[in-house]
Write a protein that holds these residues in place. Structure first.
Motif, PDB file in Angstrom:
ATOM      1  N   THR A 189     155.378-119.776  38.155  1.00 64.08           N
ATOM      2  CA  THR A 189     154.598-120.957  37.787  1.00 64.08           C
ATOM      3  C   THR A 189     153.731-120.653  36.574  1.00 64.08           C
ATOM      4  OG1 THR A 189     152.656-120.416  39.137  1.00 64.08           O
ATOM      5  CG2 THR A 189     154.490-121.533  40.228  1.00 64.08           C
ATOM      6  N   CYS A 190     153.029-121.685  36.111  1.00 64.64           N
ATOM      7  CA  CYS A 190     152.051-121.527  35.025  1.00 64.64           C
ATOM      8  C   CYS A 190     150.624-121.618  35.548  1.00 64.64           C
ATOM      9  CB  CYS A 190     152.269-122.613  33.962  1.00 64.64           C
ATOM     10  SG  CYS A 190     153.834-122.530  33.102  1.00 64.64           S
ATOM     11  N   ASP A 191     150.461-121.593  36.851  1.00 59.29           N
ATOM     12  CA  ASP A 191     149.143-121.794  37.443  1.00 59.29           C
ATOM     13  C   ASP A 191     148.331-120.507  37.413  1.00 59.29           C
ATOM     14  OD1 ASP A 191     150.001-124.358  38.021  1.00 59.29           O
ATOM     15  OD2 ASP A 191     150.756-123.766  40.006  1.00 59.29           O
ATOM     16  N   ALA A 192     147.028-120.677  37.246  1.00 59.90           N
ATOM     17  CA  ALA A 192     146.121-119.532  37.282  1.00 59.90           C
ATOM     18  C   ALA A 192     145.870-119.113  38.729  1.00 59.90           C
ATOM     19  CB  ALA A 192     144.806-119.885  36.601  1.00 59.90           C
ATOM     20  N   PHE A 193     145.573-117.821  38.922  1.00 61.54           N
ATOM     21  CA  PHE A 193     145.310-117.292  40.259  1.00 61.54           C
ATOM     22  C   PHE A 193     143.797-117.241  40.495  1.00 61.54           C
ATOM     23  CE2 PHE A 193     149.383-115.391  39.136  1.00 61.54           C
ATOM     24  CZ  PHE A 193     150.143-115.733  40.251  1.00 61.54           C
ATOM     25  N   PRO A 194     143.345-117.764  41.605  1.00 56.79           N
ATOM     26  CA  PRO A 194     141.919-117.600  41.944  1.00 56.79           C
ATOM     27  C   PRO A 194     141.675-116.167  42.402  1.00 56.79           C
ATOM     28  CG  PRO A 194     143.068-118.769  43.703  1.00 56.79           C
ATOM     29  CD  PRO A 194     144.072-118.569  42.606  1.00 56.79           C
ATOM     30  N   LEU A 195     140.979-115.390  41.599  1.00 52.08           N
ATOM     31  CA  LEU A 195     140.761-113.979  41.914  1.00 52.08           C
ATOM     32  C   LEU A 195     139.545-113.820  42.828  1.00 52.08           C
ATOM     33  CD1 LEU A 195     141.405-112.354  38.426  1.00 52.08           C
ATOM     34  CD2 LEU A 195     142.972-112.613  40.343  1.00 52.08           C
ATOM     35  N   ARG A 196     139.720-112.953  43.820  1.00 45.97           N
ATOM     36  CA  ARG A 196     138.624-112.669  44.757  1.00 45.97           C
ATOM     37  C   ARG A 196     138.389-111.164  44.801  1.00 45.97           C
ATOM     38  NH1 ARG A 196     142.309-115.586  47.718  1.00 45.97           N
ATOM     39  NH2 ARG A 196     142.693-113.730  48.977  1.00 45.97           N
ATOM     40  N   ASP A 197     137.308-110.778  45.438  1.00 45.68           N
ATOM     41  CA  ASP A 197     136.981-109.359  45.524  1.00 45.68           C
ATOM     42  C   ASP A 197     137.914-108.622  46.468  1.00 45.68           C
ATOM     43  OD1 ASP A 197     134.914-109.789  43.794  1.00 45.68           O
ATOM     44  OD2 ASP A 197     133.418-110.060  45.386  1.00 45.68           O
TER      45      ASP A 197
ATOM     46  N   ASN B 125     154.354-121.161  27.546  1.00 47.99           N
ATOM     47  CA  ASN B 125     153.840-122.335  28.252  1.00 47.99           C
ATOM     48  C   ASN B 125     152.410-122.162  28.745  1.00 47.99           C
ATOM     49  OD1 ASN B 125     156.209-123.750  27.888  1.00 47.99           O
ATOM     50  ND2 ASN B 125     157.090-123.129  29.839  1.00 47.99           N
ATOM     51  N   TYR B 126     151.769-121.044  28.398  1.00 51.07           N
ATOM     52  CA  TYR B 126     150.379-120.832  28.801  1.00 51.07           C
ATOM     53  C   TYR B 126     149.452-121.265  27.673  1.00 51.07           C
ATOM     54  CZ  TYR B 126     152.244-118.155  32.689  1.00 51.07           C
ATOM     55  OH  TYR B 126     152.927-117.787  33.820  1.00 51.07           O
ATOM     56  N   ARG B 127     148.480-122.089  28.017  1.00 49.27           N
ATOM     57  CA  ARG B 127     147.538-122.593  27.012  1.00 49.27           C
ATOM     58  C   ARG B 127     146.669-121.475  26.464  1.00 49.27           C
ATOM     59  NH1 ARG B 127     144.599-123.236  23.629  1.00 49.27           N
ATOM     60  NH2 ARG B 127     143.197-124.960  23.102  1.00 49.27           N
ATOM     61  N   ARG B 128     146.169-120.618  27.354  1.00 49.19           N
ATOM     62  CA  ARG B 128     145.277-119.526  26.937  1.00 49.19           C
ATOM     63  C   ARG B 128     145.930-118.201  27.319  1.00 49.19           C
ATOM     64  NH1 ARG B 128     142.395-123.851  28.536  1.00 49.19           N
ATOM     65  NH2 ARG B 128     140.724-124.582  27.138  1.00 49.19           N
ATOM     66  N   LEU B 129     146.614-117.619  26.371  1.00 43.81           N
ATOM     67  CA  LEU B 129     147.392-116.417  26.636  1.00 43.81           C
ATOM     68  C   LEU B 129     146.514-115.227  26.987  1.00 43.81           C
ATOM     69  CD1 LEU B 129     150.330-116.361  24.058  1.00 43.81           C
ATOM     70  CD2 LEU B 129     150.464-116.356  26.535  1.00 43.81           C
ATOM     71  N   ASN B 130     145.475-115.018  26.229  1.00 42.38           N
ATOM     72  CA  ASN B 130     144.626-113.854  26.495  1.00 42.38           C
ATOM     73  C   ASN B 130     143.994-113.931  27.876  1.00 42.38           C
ATOM     74  OD1 ASN B 130     145.262-112.915  23.992  1.00 42.38           O
ATOM     75  ND2 ASN B 130     143.297-113.429  23.037  1.00 42.38           N
ATOM     76  N   ALA B 131     143.564-115.132  28.262  1.00 40.48           N
ATOM     77  CA  ALA B 131     142.979-115.291  29.592  1.00 40.48           C
ATOM     78  C   ALA B 131     144.010-114.972  30.673  1.00 40.48           C
ATOM     79  CB  ALA B 131     142.454-116.723  29.761  1.00 40.48           C
TER      80      ALA B 131
END
Length: 680
Positions: free
Chosen positions: A370-378, A394-400
């Motif tokens: 997918t192109c979805d961001a992952f919610p990162l947790r501790d 297809n990623y808007r912000r590649l570095n992020a």
């Protein structure tokens, strides 16, 4: 023996190219002589049957010579005299059938156009029919004789020309021939109705219709427009049919002028062809839309289909947790094969050849589609292998995105994915569209997807419109961004016109607040006293190229003059700018600020400076960089010679600053202006 796999050209030609060529020429000559005799015999037989004598009526000798001329033309167009055309019985029948059609149409066309109505239609059509019948009879006997010889044990080379192995698989469509002929006739009468409000044709206009039919037939076969079944997509088919229509327009104009047939309406002639082209386009759109719809998988609409696809059964609720734990502790190979065994096994092989997958556990691997961001947790589990099956364009912000993956990986973990780069996009466009059309499409695509995203004000509109998807980035930018985000490039490979990469987490991300991206760049270079000098230049490399310095040196090394060998980071216009020194014009600002002198050592990146000996690094701290380096005075070739040249300059400058500057500037001026010296 397989009757469909015999080739005259390979007979008696084992390993002797000169003998093979002579044999082909001899066979061609024999075919032409035999065919010539059959045509002559057919003409005289028909004449004898019709008139009871072999003596030709007055003027019929001219008709015979017309047959000879049309026979040569039709044989050449149908490749009738080439032995390689007779790769089998069906292929031979097809060649002869095309040839007799060409011959008949050509003779009738000339007779009608020149008003030679005195010639008998029986003589013309019967001669063509008898000629074809004799050809087929002779070929059947000859082929039978060849088959018997081969079955009696005579071993011959039966190699085929792969391009003409099976005519039936060439994509030729008889349905499109019939459809297109109907469209031509319909177009002619539709134009006639629009012009005269009647179906009936004016006297003599049946000749114009016949002319257009013959012209349509010849142009269609010469442009191979009916080989539509094997076309890759709609664009290739439309391009062939468009060329055929344009050729019909051109030939019609030439014939109207050359034959002085100006009494026909130009609207009737040219309007018919233009309307035909429009109807053909509509027919092709309908056909390829239907073909695409046929290929697509139908939706699931019944319970039986659900059971067939899912193999639906009741779940066993008595779960063995030990089995699940053992599965999670298995090597990642089992997990990856589920994603790759049905598609893109080349990616899996590429990954397996550079990463020891067997040492990475099932639970330590993540495959994202997918192109979805992952919610990162501790409390998330750190990974050792992250595979991205969605192209990074297809990623808007590649570095992020890269930094997020960087955070999810253990130190030493691997990140594998792919991108659609400038080079692969160029190859894809030119493979998808006809070359002439691809030129236009690629130019427009260049402006939309590569120029606009880099313009300060327009880029906001672009990203609001596209959401950042499908923009094309260079190979250097892809790899440079990975290095900027703390990865090391392990390997790259082009697969199916896409660039696949494997990167490894080896360090923290770069602390640069604003990596260079626009047309004007500020590069960090070593200055006086070893400090940092922001050197201003016009961009000649793709964005983020500066982060690939170590990678380029390790993989490509240096060429003469101390530059990177085969540097793919350079843009096309960048090479021109460097050759003319246009990229260094902003360095005049560094000179005005006092960072640079007119003559001085080359401002180097800190990576390149680390390649110098320690004593030379200390010497360089004692002088300022310059716009004109000592390289142009001495013209060294190897890296060692460059170091020696800078040592001599620095030592001379420390003893006699002013005299050294004048002397080096004079020598550099002579080498650059008079001798045309350039840095590689």
């Amino acid at each position: 023996m397989d009757h469909d796999k015999y080739n005259f050209t390979d007979k008696y030609c084992d390993g002797n190219s000169e003998f093979r060529e002579n044999r082909v020429l001899l066979t061609t000559f024999r075919l032409a002589v035999i065919d010539f005799l059959l045509l002559t015999l057919s003409f005289y037989i028909v004449s004898h049957i019709k008139r009871g004598s072999i003596d030709l009526p007055q003027g019929y000798l001219m008709l015979l010579f017309l047959f000879y001329f049309c026979w040569l033309v039709s044989g050449w167009v149908a490749k009738k005299f080439l032995p390689s055309s007779y790769t089998g019985y069906r292929e031979a029948v097809w060649v002869m059938f095309k040839s007799i059609l060409y011959l008949t149409f050509t003779v009738v066309f000339v007779v009608v156009m020149f008003g030679l109505s005195r010639y008998s239609r029986v003589q013309v059509f019967a001669t063509c029919g008898l000629f074809w019948g004799l050809e087929m009879l002779l070929w059947a006997v000859a082929f039978r004789f060849i088959s018997l010889r081969c079955t009696n044990g005579e071993k011959e080379d039966l190699a085929l020309d792969e391009a003409s192995k099976d005519v039936r698989k060439s994509g030729f469509s008889y349905r499109f021939v019939i459809l297109d002929l109907g469209l031509l006739l319909g177009s002619f009468f539709m134009v006639n109705i629009m012009k005269r409000d009647q179906w009936g044709l004016l006297p003599g206009y049946e000749k114009l219709l016949l002319l257009l039919v013959f012209l349509w037939f010849g142009v269609s076969l010469s442009t191979r427009k009916f080989y539509v079944l094997k076309q890759k997509n709609l664009y290739f088919a439309v391009w062939q049919w468009l060329k055929a229509g344009m050729l019909m327009l051109a030939v019609t104009g030439v014939m109207v002028f050359g034959l002085r047939i100006f009494h026909y309406s130009r609207t009737q002639g040219f309007g018919t062809i233009l309307l035909l082209m429009a109807l053909e386009l509509l027919a092709l759109v309908v056909y390829f839309s239907a073909r695409k719809e046929k290929k697509e998988t139908r939706d699931i609409e019944s319970v039986d289909q659900v059971k067939q696809i899912l193999g639906q059964t009741d779940y066993d609720l008595h779960v063995d947790m030990e089995t699940i734990r053992r599965q999670l502790m298995q090597p990642a190979t089992h997990k990856l094969l589920r994603y790759f065994q049905s598609d893109n096994m080349e990616f899996f092989d590429f990954l397996e050849s550079h990463v020891n997958i067997k040492e990475i556990l099932y639970v330590e691997t993540l495959v994202d589609q997918t192109c979805d961001a992952f919610p990162l947790r501790d409390d998330f589990i750190r990974l050792r292998l992250f595979i991205n099956l969605q192209r990074i364009n297809n990623y808007r912000r590649l570095n992020a995105r890269f930094l997020q993956i960087h955070q999810m990986l253990h130190p030493g973990g691997y990140f594998a994915g792919y991108a659609h780069t400038i080079q692969t996009h160029h190859e894809w466009v030119y493979s998808r569209y006809p070359r002439q059309l691809a030129h236009v499409i690629y130019a427009l695509d260049f402006c939309v997807h590569r120029v606009i995203p880099k313009l300060p004000w327009v880029q906001k509109v672009y990203f609001a419109w596209t959401k950042g998807k499908d923009r094309i980035i260079s190979r250097a930018e892809v790899l440079g961004r990975l290095c900027f985000c703390g990865f090391e490039i392990v390997a790259t490979k082009e697969i199916n016109k896409r660039l696949y990469f494997i990167a490894r987490k080896v360090k923290t991300s770069s602390l640069d607040k604003s990596p260079t991206y626009g047309p004007l760049v500020a590069l960090k270079r070593s200055g006086y006293g070893g400090g940092v000098v922001h050197t201003y230049k016009f961009r000649t490399m793709h964005p983020y190229s500066e982060y690939l310095q170590q990678y380029m040196y390790d993989h490509n090394g240096l060429q003469k003059g101390g530059k990177i060998e085969n540097d793919f980071r350079m843009t096309t216009w960048g090479k021109v700018m460097r050759k003319l020194w246009l990229d260094e014009l902003p360095m005049l600002y560094n000179w005005l600020k006092g960072d640079f002198g007119i003559v001085g050592v080359r401002p180097l990146s800190f990576h390149f400076l680390s390649l110098y000996d320690a004593d030379l690094q200390e010497l360089r701290k004692r002088v300022r960089p310059g716009l004109v380096p000592p390289f142009y005075a001495d013209l060294p070739e190897t890296f060692e010679e460059i170091c020696d040249s800078e040592r001599r300059y620095i030592r001379a400058y420390l003893e006699h600053p002013f005299r050294t500057q004048i002397w080096y500037f004079y020598k550099s001026f002579i080498n650059i202006v008079i001798k045309g010296a350039r840095s590689n």
